[in-house]
Design an enzyme around this catalytic site. Structure first.
Site, PDB file in Angstrom:
ATOM      1  N   GLU A 209      -2.459  -5.801   4.551  1.00 54.32           N
ATOM      2  CA  GLU A 209      -1.009  -6.022   4.500  1.00 54.32           C
ATOM      3  C   GLU A 209      -0.495  -5.750   3.095  1.00 54.32           C
ATOM      4  O   GLU A 209      -1.228  -5.904   2.111  1.00 54.32           O
ATOM      5  CB  GLU A 209      -0.694  -7.483   4.873  1.00 54.32           C
ATOM      6  N   ASP A 210       0.773  -5.396   3.007  1.00 55.40           N
ATOM      7  CA  ASP A 210       1.386  -5.228   1.684  1.00 55.40           C
ATOM      8  C   ASP A 210       1.831  -6.572   1.111  1.00 55.40           C
ATOM      9  O   ASP A 210       1.581  -6.882  -0.038  1.00 55.40           O
ATOM     10  CB  ASP A 210       2.555  -4.229   1.746  1.00 55.40           C
TER      11      ASP A 210
ATOM     12  N   ASP B 283       5.365 -12.742   3.527  1.00 50.07           N
ATOM     13  CA  ASP B 283       6.609 -13.380   3.075  1.00 50.07           C
ATOM     14  C   ASP B 283       6.841 -14.615   3.948  1.00 50.07           C
ATOM     15  O   ASP B 283       6.240 -15.659   3.704  1.00 50.07           O
ATOM     16  CB  ASP B 283       7.709 -12.312   3.200  1.00 50.07           C
TER      17      ASP B 283
ATOM     18  N   PHE C  11      12.558 -10.000  -4.313  1.00 48.06           N
ATOM     19  CA  PHE C  11      12.374  -8.839  -3.443  1.00 48.06           C
ATOM     20  C   PHE C  11      11.780  -7.720  -4.284  1.00 48.06           C
ATOM     21  O   PHE C  11      12.377  -7.285  -5.273  1.00 48.06           O
ATOM     22  CB  PHE C  11      13.687  -8.394  -2.800  1.00 48.06           C
TER      23      PHE C  11
ATOM     24  N   ARG D  61       8.897   3.709  -2.085  1.00 52.51           N
ATOM     25  CA  ARG D  61       7.474   3.518  -1.760  1.00 52.51           C
ATOM     26  C   ARG D  61       6.580   4.253  -2.758  1.00 52.51           C
ATOM     27  O   ARG D  61       5.441   3.867  -2.992  1.00 52.51           O
ATOM     28  CB  ARG D  61       7.168   4.055  -0.358  1.00 52.51           C
TER      29      ARG D  61
END
Ligand code: 5GP
Length: 173
Positions: free
Chosen positions: A92-93, A96, A145, A158
């Site tokens: 996963e990146d 959250d 964020f 990205r």
């Protein structure tokens, strides 16, 4: 945009994570389940730091529009092979609220993998709304964020080589 983790800092951390994952999972073939699209860049660097047999599978999910969760998680691209009996590592990146990972783990567990571990480059524990945790975490961060190194804002950024804090007033986007 303010740098949170430079390309060098990310590379150093991944060089630690790879061997840690191999040691923890043992000398088994690992199926890395790369969650599209945000984890692609992290995964490509990470798998090169895990020795031995590592295979790649891709899983597409969509959960966000803009900077806010839509609350909906959708599989947009499913795995092409069975993971039954396989030793799986979900890549996963960022975790959250945890909604995406919670949903994914339930979906994947139902497919009977031998092992189901999770690595996330970033973790924002203060935002969690469901009780879920990655087994391996690159960096724990505050409620900001972030973009870059695979992470996007509506498909942009990205390709940034670093992880940066998104600052709309400076970006002007
Ligand atoms: P969760 O379901 O845990 O709330 O969110 C998981 C997904 O939301 C991540 O895989 C990522 O795509 C997106 N996301 C959450 N926080 C951020 C962030 O700070 N920056 C970006 N670019 N995406 C985020």
């Amino acid at each position: 945009m303010r740098t949170m983790f430079s390309a060098d800092q990310i590379a150093t951390r991944i060089a630690e994570l790879g061997p840690q994952i191999r040691q923890s999972m043992g000398p088994v073939p690992i199926t890395a389940i790369v969650v599209l699209k945000g984890s692609v860049i992290f995964a490509s660097d990470l798998v090169r730091c895990i020795q031995g047999d590592v295979r790649l599978e891709f899983l597409g999910v969509s959960s966000y529009e803009g900077t806010e969760s839509t609350g909906h998680v959708r599989i947009t691209h499913d795995l092409k092979r069975s993971i039954a009996g396989k030793h799986c590592l979900v890549v996963e990146d960022i975790v959250d609220t945890g909604l995406t990972l919670h949903y994914l783990l339930a979906q994947l567990r139902a497919r009977d993998p031998a092992t189901l571990k999770v690595v996330s480059l970033l973790d924002k524990p203060s935002r969690r709304t469901v009780d879920v945790q990655a087994d391996f975490v690159g960096f724990t961060i505050e409620d900001e964020f972030v973009i870059g190194y695979g992470l996007d804002l509506d498909e942009r950024y990205r390709n940034l080589p670093e992880v940066a804090i998104y600052e709309p007033q400076i970006d002007g986007a």
